[in-house]
Design a protein around this motif. Structure first.
Motif, mmCIF file in Angstrom:
data_model
loop_
_atom_site.group_PDB
_atom_site.id
_atom_site.type_symbol
_atom_site.label_atom_id
_atom_site.label_comp_id
_atom_site.label_asym_id
_atom_site.label_seq_id
_atom_site.Cartn_x
_atom_site.Cartn_y
_atom_site.Cartn_z
ATOM 1 N N LYS A 38 108.406 7.333 -21.417
ATOM 2 C CA LYS A 38 107.862 6.261 -20.586
ATOM 3 C C LYS A 38 108.742 6.069 -19.358
ATOM 4 C CE LYS A 38 110.197 2.304 -22.747
ATOM 5 N NZ LYS A 38 110.029 0.916 -23.223
ATOM 6 N N GLU A 65 100.786 12.853 -19.394
ATOM 7 C CA GLU A 65 100.179 14.055 -19.956
ATOM 8 C C GLU A 65 98.719 14.193 -19.542
ATOM 9 O OE1 GLU A 65 100.815 13.532 -24.095
ATOM 10 O OE2 GLU A 65 102.983 13.938 -23.990
ATOM 11 N N GLN A 66 97.995 13.080 -19.499
ATOM 12 C CA GLN A 66 96.575 13.134 -19.161
ATOM 13 C C GLN A 66 96.359 13.642 -17.745
ATOM 14 O OE1 GLN A 66 93.804 12.883 -20.662
ATOM 15 N NE2 GLN A 66 92.302 12.565 -19.037
ATOM 16 N N GLU A 119 101.305 9.136 -22.413
ATOM 17 C CA GLU A 119 99.880 9.460 -22.423
ATOM 18 C C GLU A 119 99.320 9.602 -21.013
ATOM 19 O OE1 GLU A 119 100.668 6.969 -26.143
ATOM 20 O OE2 GLU A 119 101.286 7.016 -24.056
ATOM 21 N N ARG A 120 99.747 8.716 -20.123
ATOM 22 C CA ARG A 120 99.263 8.766 -18.745
ATOM 23 C C ARG A 120 99.791 10.012 -18.042
ATOM 24 N NH1 ARG A 120 95.231 7.411 -16.112
ATOM 25 N NH2 ARG A 120 95.266 5.629 -17.525
ATOM 26 N N ASP A 162 108.396 10.831 -31.842
ATOM 27 C CA ASP A 162 107.231 10.843 -30.957
ATOM 28 C C ASP A 162 106.363 12.070 -31.158
ATOM 29 O OD1 ASP A 162 108.004 8.443 -29.529
ATOM 30 O OD2 ASP A 162 109.565 9.660 -28.589
ATOM 31 N N SER A 218 90.837 15.756 -20.880
ATOM 32 C CA SER A 218 91.590 16.323 -21.993
ATOM 33 C C SER A 218 90.747 16.245 -23.261
ATOM 34 C CB SER A 218 92.916 15.589 -22.194
ATOM 35 O OG SER A 218 92.696 14.237 -22.564
ATOM 36 N N ARG A 270 95.654 20.205 -28.148
ATOM 37 C CA ARG A 270 95.249 19.468 -26.952
ATOM 38 C C ARG A 270 95.011 20.465 -25.825
ATOM 39 N NH1 ARG A 270 97.176 13.824 -24.890
ATOM 40 N NH2 ARG A 270 96.328 13.758 -22.794
ATOM 41 N N LYS A 310 86.525 7.245 -22.292
ATOM 42 C CA LYS A 310 86.780 7.975 -23.526
ATOM 43 C C LYS A 310 85.476 8.262 -24.265
ATOM 44 C CE LYS A 310 89.515 7.850 -27.771
ATOM 45 N NZ LYS A 310 90.445 7.056 -28.609
ATOM 46 N N ALA A 328 97.695 3.289 -21.193
ATOM 47 C CA ALA A 328 98.884 4.073 -20.876
ATOM 48 C C ALA A 328 99.613 3.539 -19.663
ATOM 49 C CB ALA A 328 98.507 5.531 -20.644
ATOM 50 N N ARG A 383 103.380 5.258 -19.597
ATOM 51 C CA ARG A 383 103.679 5.926 -20.858
ATOM 52 C C ARG A 383 103.354 7.410 -20.789
ATOM 53 N NH1 ARG A 383 100.950 1.313 -24.705
ATOM 54 N NH2 ARG A 383 102.586 -0.257 -24.475
ATOM 55 N N GLU A 408 94.022 4.144 -26.873
ATOM 56 C CA GLU A 408 94.692 5.278 -26.255
ATOM 57 C C GLU A 408 94.603 5.211 -24.738
ATOM 58 O OE1 GLU A 408 93.760 9.168 -27.670
ATOM 59 O OE2 GLU A 408 93.509 8.501 -29.713
#
Length: 656
Positions: free
Chosen positions: A133, A65-66, A62-63, A163, A604, A612, A565, A44, A60, A41
């Motif tokens: 992305k 959103e993080q 994930e990056r 997604d 997160s 989340r 993580k 990203a 992506r 995960e």
């Protein structure tokens, strides 16, 4: 809302704790620059070396959103050779290796973002909340990069139902709320999605926010930066068979507010505020067909986009509109283990209109292109890539005169794999851009056109050498490049007479430099670092931070990031840093632009697959700075627009 001293103290303590923990591990990471894709995960941000599509950097969802990125600048800040200037969101401009986005081929779900409304505002309006992305191809594009890719290509791709659906789900919904302290921003998102049939899925997604004026570092307010942006995404995916896929997408955005006339300038006497309305919409239909034969891998798409903006005072109102439509079709043929060939064609129409009380002016441009790109592997260690684009540009200018230009742009690249750890390549590519519609707001004031004499299209040539080393998870990419833009088309309007002139610049634009990325992944840690040096010149003089539609200069840039993580708790911690060195290479008479260092942290937590919760702190040390890529000295005055100071953001989302 200004962050209190107590909150800042807690933020700084947490940041320093995370920073120390990260450095104590003595590891550095990012995914290798190969086609290998890690499953972590943490992966990203990817640098991928595709022999057909150049070296590509991918960010992506994930990056995004993080880090709780809310605009293009925050999304792209981790890419060392990309800079975004402009201050507030409505004024942001993207520079890749110093070249502005007006000289890139930018698409959203395949729709070209070619509209050019006003050079004092940003050209790109993308809601990062909806992104799946972002692909960035730095350097002059090859045959597959699309028309006008003088400095490369940027591709935004939005999400679809697949997604968001959880395993076994047929229908779902997403609710998300967020709050940010700096501008007292409140926002939310609501999405409905489903797969009513095995071959059909749909997504309806809306996003809204409301904020006041933001504060620069130290707490000084930055006037006329409030906003109430809204955006929406609709997407239907139809998969009639394993061989075919049909995607229909609609992107809508609205952003109305009271802003300064010239959004990327500070508070100056000649920069009064007015009421502005902005809206954009794009529609794309994409089709892929890949049957069980190596000779057919067909991709086609059609699109239409429309962007509008108005500025209104108590005595007058001006409007600008840019419309585009077009499409492309290509087919990739796999000719065996040694080579493949892609062939295709594209056609695009761009129209700009400026409206004032005195009347409406317009220009229409048409671009027809043919392209082919091939890959040949004469031996396991060698890869040869070559191709060309033919582009024909026709422009009906504001006086109804026709301007035509055409060009054949070749490219070639050779790559060699010395051993499993070392590889290198050398490449040369050329791209072309003819005359296109001028910015719509300026066009509305044109009263006449100077005769066009032997106007040439702009060509860009880029030479590159790249080396990649991979040793036990450590990957180091180094690229040295040199780009020359010749016969740069300039459009100017005499403010006194209203006469518009198109001409070729007397000198070349030159961009040269080096980009270095070092990456390492170890266990639950990912650490990434990058360095970029770019020298920009107009003729033999430094380009500086010119108010230009072609490019800008920047100080050396360092980016650094750490992800950690906590697997047992489903918690991801992130630290990101950007260090921009002082810009000293400026034209005679210009002041030097200060450097700055900005640090962000984020955390997160996913207690389950549906929930989340995130917190991030941007500019944790509350630095007051002007982003490079933003005009710093304007008409002899140094009063630029500052970037936001410390901002604490909270988000919570739930999947039904």
């Amino acid at each position: 809302m200004k962050t209190t001293t107590a909150i800042k103290g807690l933020i700084l303590t947490s940041a320093l704790s995370l920073h120390g923990m990260a450095w104590a591990q003595e590891t550095v990471s990012k995914e290798p620059a190969t086609e290998t894709t890690a499953s972590s995960e943490l992966d990203a941000v990817v640098i991928k070396d595709d022999q057909e599509l150049k070296t590509r950097t991918t960010l992506r969802a994930e990056r995004i959103e993080q880090t709780q990125a809310e605009d293009i600048k925050e999304s792209l800040k981790g890419i060392s050779d990309v800079t975004v200037g402009g201050g507030q969101k409505s004024a942001q401009k993207v520079y890749v290796r110093g070249i502005e986005d007006t000289q890139l081929n930018v698409t959203v779900d395949g729709a070209r973002q070619s509209g050019y409304l006003f050079h004092h505002q940003g050209r790109l309006s993308v809601d990062t909340e909806l992104l799946k992305k972002i692909d960035v191809d730095a350097g002059t594009g090859n045959a597959l990069s699309g028309p006008g890719a003088l400095g490369g290509a940027v591709r935004f791709e939005t999400k679809d139902a697949e997604d968001l659906l959880l395993p076994g789900q047929r229908y779902g919904a997403l609710v998300k709320a967020r709050y940010a302290t700096n501008a007292d921003e409140k926002g939310g998102s609501l999405g409905f999605f489903g797969k009513p049939l095995d071959k059909v899925s749909f997504l309806l997604y809306g996003n809204f926010a409301e904020s006041g004026n933001y504060h620069a570092g130290g707490g000084d307010g930055v006037g006329f930066t409030a906003g109430k942006p809204k955006s929406g995404l609709g997407k239907i995916v139809f998969t009639p068979s394993n061989e075919q896929k049909l995607t229909l997408a609609a992107n809508l955005r609205e952003d109305n507010a009271r802003r300064s006339l010239r959004n990327h300038f500070g508070d100056l006497p000649f920069n009064p505020p007015n009421d502005q309305e902005f809206g954009s919409q794009s529609y794309t239909l994409q089709h892929t067909y890949n049957p069980a034969t190596p000779w057919v891998n067909l991709r086609s798409e059609v699109y239409t986009t429309s962007t509008k903006m108005s500025q209104e005072t108590t005595t007058s109102k001006s409007e600008a509109e840019a419309k585009s439509f077009g499409g492309q079709i290509s087919n990739k043929m796999d000719l065996g283990s040694l080579n493949s060939v892609t062939v295709g064609t594209d056609y695009n129409v761009d129209r700009s209109e400026g409206h004032r009380a005195t009347g409406t002016e317009s220009e229409t441009g048409r671009i027809f292109g043919l392209f082919t790109q091939g890959v040949y592997r004469p031996a396991p260690a060698w890869t040869l890539t070559a191709g060309f684009r033919y582009d024909n540009y026709d422009l009906e200018d504001v006086s109804s005169e026709m301007i035509n230009s055409h060009h054949l742009s070749p490219n070639a690249r050779v790559g060699y794999q010395f051993n499993p750890m070392w590889s290198a390549y050398a490449s040369w590519s050329q791209a072309f851009k003819g005359a296109t519609p001028m910015e719509a707001f300026v066009m509305s004031g044109v009263k006449g056109v100077a005769p066009v004499s032997n106007l040439k299209g702009t060509t860009a040539d880029t030479s590159e050498i790249g080396v990649t080393a991979q040793v036990q998870g450590l990957t180091v990419n180094t690229v040295v490049y040199h780009t020359v833009m010749r016969d740069v088309i300039q459009v100017s309007t005499n403010r006194t007479t209203g006469i518009m002139t198109r001409s070729n610049a007397a000198d070349d634009l030159k961009f040269q430099g080096v980009n270095l990325n070092a990456n390492y992944e170890a266990g639950d840690y990912v650490i990434r670092g990058g360095y970029s040096h770019n020298k920009s010149e107009y003729g033999s003089e430094p380009l500086g931070y010119a108010v230009s539609t072609k490019g800008s200069a920047f100080g050396d840039r360092f980016v650094f990031g750490v992800d950690y993580k906590l697997s047992q708790y489903n918690v991801l911690l992130t630290w990101d840093s950007l260090v921009a060195m002082e810009l000293t290479d400026v034209p005679s008479g210009s002041v030097e632009q200060p450097g700055y260092d900005i640090h962000d942290i984020a955390a997160s937590w996913m207690p389950n697959e549906r929930t989340r919760v995130g917190i991030s702190v941007l500019n944790i040390f509350d630095k007051k700075y002007v982003a490079q890529g933003t005009p710093y000295q304007v008409q002899g005055a140094v009063n630029p627009i500052f970037e936001p100071g410390c901002d604490v953001r909270l988000t919570a989302s739930y999947l039904f």
